[in-house]
Design a protein around this motif. Structure first.
Motif, PDB file in Angstrom:
ATOM      1  N   LYS A 211       0.828  -1.203   0.000  1.00  0.00           N
ATOM      2  CA  LYS A 211       0.000   0.000   0.000  1.00  0.00           C
ATOM      3  C   LYS A 211       0.865   1.256   0.000  1.00  0.00           C
ATOM      4  O   LYS A 211       0.522   2.262  -0.641  1.00  0.00           O
ATOM      5  N   MET A 212       2.001   1.210   0.686  1.00  0.00           N
ATOM      6  CA  MET A 212       2.914   2.357   0.682  1.00  0.00           C
ATOM      7  C   MET A 212       3.455   2.626  -0.719  1.00  0.00           C
ATOM      8  O   MET A 212       3.561   3.786  -1.142  1.00  0.00           O
ATOM      9  N   VAL A 213       3.783   1.562  -1.465  1.00  0.00           N
ATOM     10  CA  VAL A 213       4.270   1.733  -2.832  1.00  0.00           C
ATOM     11  C   VAL A 213       3.199   2.384  -3.693  1.00  0.00           C
ATOM     12  O   VAL A 213       3.464   3.338  -4.443  1.00  0.00           O
ATOM     13  N   LEU A 214       1.962   1.901  -3.587  1.00  0.00           N
ATOM     14  CA  LEU A 214       0.881   2.392  -4.432  1.00  0.00           C
ATOM     15  C   LEU A 214       0.440   3.801  -4.063  1.00  0.00           C
ATOM     16  O   LEU A 214       0.109   4.603  -4.942  1.00  0.00           O
ATOM     17  N   GLU A 215       0.425   4.106  -2.786  1.00  0.00           N
ATOM     18  CA  GLU A 215      -0.166   5.377  -2.353  1.00  0.00           C
ATOM     19  C   GLU A 215       0.834   6.518  -2.204  1.00  0.00           C
ATOM     20  O   GLU A 215       0.458   7.679  -2.335  1.00  0.00           O
ATOM     21  N   THR A 216       2.116   6.211  -1.917  1.00  0.00           N
ATOM     22  CA  THR A 216       3.100   7.295  -1.779  1.00  0.00           C
ATOM     23  C   THR A 216       3.730   7.680  -3.108  1.00  0.00           C
ATOM     24  O   THR A 216       4.193   8.803  -3.285  1.00  0.00           O
ATOM     25  N   GLY A 217       3.758   6.728  -4.046  1.00  0.00           N
ATOM     26  CA  GLY A 217       4.412   6.998  -5.321  1.00  0.00           C
ATOM     27  C   GLY A 217       5.924   6.987  -5.230  1.00  0.00           C
ATOM     28  O   GLY A 217       6.617   7.289  -6.208  1.00  0.00           O
ATOM     29  N   LYS A 218       6.458   6.658  -4.063  1.00  0.00           N
ATOM     30  CA  LYS A 218       7.908   6.620  -3.889  1.00  0.00           C
ATOM     31  C   LYS A 218       8.490   5.353  -4.505  1.00  0.00           C
ATOM     32  O   LYS A 218       7.833   4.320  -4.594  1.00  0.00           O
ATOM     33  N   GLU A 222      13.659   3.648  -2.289  1.00  0.00           N
ATOM     34  CA  GLU A 222      13.604   4.750  -1.319  1.00  0.00           C
ATOM     35  C   GLU A 222      12.867   4.322  -0.056  1.00  0.00           C
ATOM     36  O   GLU A 222      13.282   4.640   1.070  1.00  0.00           O
ATOM     37  N   LEU A 223      11.762   3.604  -0.237  1.00  0.00           N
ATOM     38  CA  LEU A 223      11.005   3.117   0.917  1.00  0.00           C
ATOM     39  C   LEU A 223      11.827   2.113   1.725  1.00  0.00           C
ATOM     40  O   LEU A 223      11.777   2.107   2.963  1.00  0.00           O
ATOM     41  N   LYS A 224      12.580   1.277   1.023  1.00  0.00           N
ATOM     42  CA  LYS A 224      13.473   0.334   1.722  1.00  0.00           C
ATOM     43  C   LYS A 224      14.500   1.092   2.551  1.00  0.00           C
ATOM     44  O   LYS A 224      14.744   0.764   3.719  1.00  0.00           O
ATOM     45  N   ASP A 225      15.099   2.136   1.956  1.00  0.00           N
ATOM     46  CA  ASP A 225      16.124   2.906   2.674  1.00  0.00           C
ATOM     47  C   ASP A 225      15.558   3.580   3.917  1.00  0.00           C
ATOM     48  O   ASP A 225      16.268   3.775   4.911  1.00  0.00           O
ATOM     49  N   MET A 226      14.278   3.939   3.888  1.00  0.00           N
ATOM     50  CA  MET A 226      13.644   4.574   5.042  1.00  0.00           C
ATOM     51  C   MET A 226      13.610   3.642   6.251  1.00  0.00           C
ATOM     52  O   MET A 226      13.563   4.084   7.393  1.00  0.00           O
ATOM     53  N   VAL A 227      13.624   2.317   5.993  1.00  0.00           N
ATOM     54  CA  VAL A 227      13.551   1.341   7.081  1.00  0.00           C
ATOM     55  C   VAL A 227      14.943   0.961   7.593  1.00  0.00           C
ATOM     56  O   VAL A 227      15.088   0.497   8.724  1.00  0.00           O
TER      57      VAL A 227
END
Length: 264
Positions: A211-218, A222-227
């Motif tokens: 859902k984060m991939v679909l809704e943030t557009g990031k 980048e999302l992996k690096d945030m974790v």
């Protein structure tokens, strides 16, 4: 709109569930054919739609017909019904490997054909479907098909040359994701978590991440690096996954999936 399904397995049942939930058709406006009496009884009990053992009856009573049998039965079924297909019918295929050209050749005459590749998350209204059509399908007819596909998830109109890729990236990929969830749960169980709880944690993490991939557009990277905190637990887990060829294994599996799909 009346819709007919030749074959009523898991995928057809998922599609019908979405169609009924969104009110596109009533139960009385849907007819399905099964190979056995037991199959008809199951469809009648679970879906409440009209049932028959006669594929030709489905074609006679509807103008939108979904070929929902396994790919190896397509030629046999088309041979049975092609004499009843008119210029008013729209045929929806859900089989991997069966191209628009192949389907047109088997019907042996101009036929409106829409090729789709849905996936099993349609069972919970979260399907993903690739769709393309031949030149005989009119815009107004395509709009109706899109409404059907949107009733059980998302869809994208794509060029047919990408349909085999759709098989690997969404049609077959739920199996890879289920394996991933199972592996994560196994690891959690090994470290002391009850299995039912482990499945819930793992599945929710996958759903939330998607859902984060679909809704943030990031970008997923980048999302992996945030974790991944410096020197932290997550980057160490990522290091081990990369050491084991995690991404390469997925890529090679999907390429193999595409090759098999092209040969079907």
């Amino acid at each position: 709109m009346k819709i007919g399904f030749i074959g009523c397995g898991n995928m057809a049942s998922a599609m019908i569930g979405g169609i009924l939930e969104k009110g596109i058709c009533s139960k009385q406006e849907i007819i399905v054919s099964n190979r056995t009496v037991e199959g008809n009884e199951r469809s009648k009990k679970n879906l409440g739609v009209n049932v028959t053992l006669d594929n030709c009856q489905v074609v006679r009573e509807t103008k939108t017909v979904v070929l929902a049998v396994k790919p190896q039965f397509y030629e046999e079924v088309i041979a049975q019904v092609k004499g009843l297909i008119t210029e008013k019918h729209v045929i929806i295929s859900i089989a991997p490997g069966k191209t628009l050209r192949w389907l047109e050749e088997k019907f042996g005459k101009p036929v409106k054909i829409v090729r789709t590749m849905p996936n099993t998350p349609a069972l919970v209204g979260e399907g993903m479907t690739g769709v393309c059509a031949n030149s005989y399908v009119q815009d107004i007819e395509m709009a109706g098909i899109k409404e059907i596909l949107g009733s059980f998830g998302r869809y994208e109109v794509i060029p047919e040359r990408l349909m085999d890729v759709v098989v690997s990236v969404s049609g077959s990929s739920p199996a890879y994701v289920f394996m991933f969830i199972e592996a994560m749960a196994d690891a959690a169980v090994a470290d002391g978590m009850p299995r039912a709880q482990a499945y819930e944690f793992a599945a929710q993490a996958v759903m939330g991440s998607a859902k984060m991939v679909l809704e943030t557009g990031k970008h997923p990277g980048e999302l992996k690096d945030m974790v991944c905190s410096p020197g932290g637990t997550t980057i160490e887990a990522v290091r081990q996954l990369e050491k084991g060829g995690f991404r390469s294994s997925i890529i090679e599996a999907m390429k193999a999936c595409v090759e098999v799909g092209r040969k079907m």
